[in-house]
Design a protein around this motif. Structure first.
Motif, short mmCIF file in Angstrom:
data_model
loop_
_atom_site.label_atom_id
_atom_site.label_comp_id
_atom_site.label_asym_id
_atom_site.label_seq_id
_atom_site.Cartn_x
_atom_site.Cartn_y
_atom_site.Cartn_z
N PRO A 278 -2.08 0.17 -15.78
CA PRO A 278 -1.56 1.16 -14.84
C PRO A 278 -2.40 1.27 -13.57
N TRP A 279 -3.72 1.13 -13.71
CA TRP A 279 -4.56 1.19 -12.51
C TRP A 279 -4.34 -0.04 -11.63
N ASP A 280 -4.05 -1.19 -12.26
CA ASP A 280 -3.73 -2.39 -11.48
C ASP A 280 -2.44 -2.19 -10.69
N LEU A 281 -1.49 -1.43 -11.24
CA LEU A 281 -0.25 -1.14 -10.51
C LEU A 281 -0.57 -0.37 -9.23
N LEU A 282 -1.45 0.62 -9.35
CA LEU A 282 -1.84 1.37 -8.15
C LEU A 282 -2.57 0.48 -7.16
N ARG A 283 -3.40 -0.43 -7.67
CA ARG A 283 -4.10 -1.36 -6.78
C ARG A 283 -3.12 -2.30 -6.08
N SER A 284 -2.08 -2.71 -6.79
CA SER A 284 -1.08 -3.58 -6.18
C SER A 284 -0.41 -2.87 -5.01
N ALA A 285 -0.15 -1.57 -5.18
CA ALA A 285 0.46 -0.80 -4.10
C ALA A 285 -0.52 -0.61 -2.94
N LEU A 286 -1.79 -0.35 -3.27
CA LEU A 286 -2.79 -0.07 -2.25
C LEU A 286 -3.16 -1.31 -1.44
N TYR A 287 -3.48 -2.39 -2.14
CA TYR A 287 -3.98 -3.58 -1.46
C TYR A 287 -2.89 -4.51 -0.97
N HIS A 288 -1.78 -4.58 -1.69
CA HIS A 288 -0.79 -5.62 -1.42
C HIS A 288 0.59 -5.09 -1.04
N GLY A 289 0.74 -3.77 -0.98
CA GLY A 289 2.02 -3.20 -0.56
C GLY A 289 3.15 -3.46 -1.53
N ASP A 290 2.84 -3.60 -2.81
CA ASP A 290 3.86 -3.85 -3.83
C ASP A 290 4.79 -2.64 -3.91
N GLU A 291 6.06 -2.82 -3.56
CA GLU A 291 7.01 -1.70 -3.50
C GLU A 291 7.50 -1.29 -4.88
#
Length: 400
Positions: A278-291
């Motif tokens: 779950p924390w990687d999901l937040l990182r994906s949104a923060l660093y890579h703009g994963d929608e």
């Protein structure tokens, strides 16, 4: 402590604001610098979590943003304390609202998990001192991309309850010398959808044949999975590991916020075998703009709401001479170190400057040096709340 060679710049987006943390200290050791950066990262990820969850999860949004107002006092009389631990070279806040949400708040989770890890280590040490051994059981089941996380999670927990309540399990437990267990609940997301799983520390008498124990218990787990309405399991999804695996798991528990390699994985988009926590999901949104990541995180949050991170078997704490288990609310508000010292108290107007600039994490890194002057200089450099973004951007360009 050394004064940070850094001036806060709240004009920057969250990602760049976070990366500025690399300049927060004069430390040259890469691993220690990475840990410092990861402490700052928690606050940026908390902001991502609050955005993903929306207004219905108000406690996560308000966590560490609002001062607690004592009974009989007004808001303007409230203060936020900053505590410093010389032994840990860290700092923390007091007299602020907290959510104690171990599943959704990176800031609270880091503190709670660290305390849980320390208790796990103490439990293992005491059991080994009594001549016992520890094994690590990993349990899961077949899952697919179309599975509803809330449904399969509840069925997974039901399967574990069924297994441990049956006569076949109790006979296995008594025959194997299992005196108790601690179960940790985790989940990842990948190409095959959500993957809930459990890691169970087994407290054993002597040193039994683990391969034999695994062969004997697997049919009981297989039956429980089917009875719970899950699609099945396999021997590969049910593994009993020796003490070295157990020790490694305990030492790593809650360390997702301090290990330098976790930061490297987050920056590079690569998870473990393509799976993301779950924390990687937040990182994906923060660093890579994963929608897609914020929506996935919200699904996870709703499914895990009210679940326990760790479950102790009945009687184990007493057997190990441990006090009653503290809840997450208690762990997140009490001091982490015996040498915690009050470094500063900020009035509510000063605290508003900090939160408006999204500088809570950076201020703690400054406070971790133990320098009151550095704290005061940092806060004085923050612009007052309400400064328009365009004016702040123009000011930044003029002084660049």
């Amino acid at each position: 402590g050394s004064t940070p060679a850094f001036q806060p710049n709240p004009n920057l987006p969250d990602r760049d604001l976070l990366l500025q943390g690399l300049n927060l200290t004069s430390l040259t050791r890469q691993d220690e610098a990475a840990r410092n950066l990861m402490r700052v990262e928690r606050w940026a990820l908390k902001a991502e979590a609050a955005k993903a969850l929306g207004s219905k999860w108000d406690r996560v949004s308000r966590c560490h943003r609002y001062a607690l107002v004592p009974k009989g006092s007004t808001l303007e009389e409230a203060e936020v304390d900053i505590w410093h631990s010389p032994s840990r070279r860290s700092a923390s806040y007091g007299k602020v609202e907290t959510c104690a949400n171990v599943w959704c708040c990176p800031v609270c989770t880091a503190k709670i998990s660290e305390r849980r890890r320390e208790e796990l280590q103490l439990a293992v040490r005491r059991w080994k001192d009594q001549g016992g051994s520890i094994a690590l059981l990993t349990v899961t089941f077949r899952h697919g991309a179309g599975d509803d996380l809330g449904v399969i999670l509840d069925r997974f927990l039901d399967a574990y309850r069924k297994m441990t309540s049956w006569k076949a399990y109790k006979a296995w437990r008594d025959r194997s010398g299992v005196q108790g267990y601690i179960r940790a609940l985790e989940v990842t997301h990948g190409a095959h959808g959500w993957h809930p799983h459990g890691h169970v520390l087994l407290f054993l008498e002597g040193s039994p044949d683990l391969a034999q124990l695994e062969r004997e218990l697997y049919p009981v787990w297989e039956k429980a999975v089917t009875r719970a309405g899950l699609p099945g399991t396999s021997p590969q999804a049910f593994k009993l590991h020796d003490g070295s695996h157990a020790a490694q798991y305990v030492s790593k528990f809650g360390r997702a916020w301090t290990e330098a390699d976790e930061l490297t994985k987050a920056m590079s988009k690569r998870g473990r075998n393509g799976n993301r926590t779950p924390w990687d999901l937040l990182r994906s949104a923060l660093y890579h703009g994963d929608e897609d990541a914020p929506a996935l995180f919200k699904v996870y949050a709703q499914a895990f709401k009210g679940k326990k991170q760790l479950t102790w078997s009945k009687g184990l704490r007493s057997l190990l001479g441990l006090d009653a288990e503290k809840d997450d609310e208690q762990l997140v508000t009490e001091h982490q170190a015996e040498d915690d010292q009050l470094l500063a108290s900020l009035d509510v107007n000063t605290w508003r400057r900090v939160t408006w600039a999204k500088a809570q994490g950076q201020l703690l890194e400054v406070a971790a040096t133990g320098s009151l002057d550095a704290v005061l200089d940092f806060v004085a450099a923050l612009p007052p709340p309400g400064t328009r973004r365009r004016e702040r951007t123009d000011d930044r360009r003029e002084t660049a």
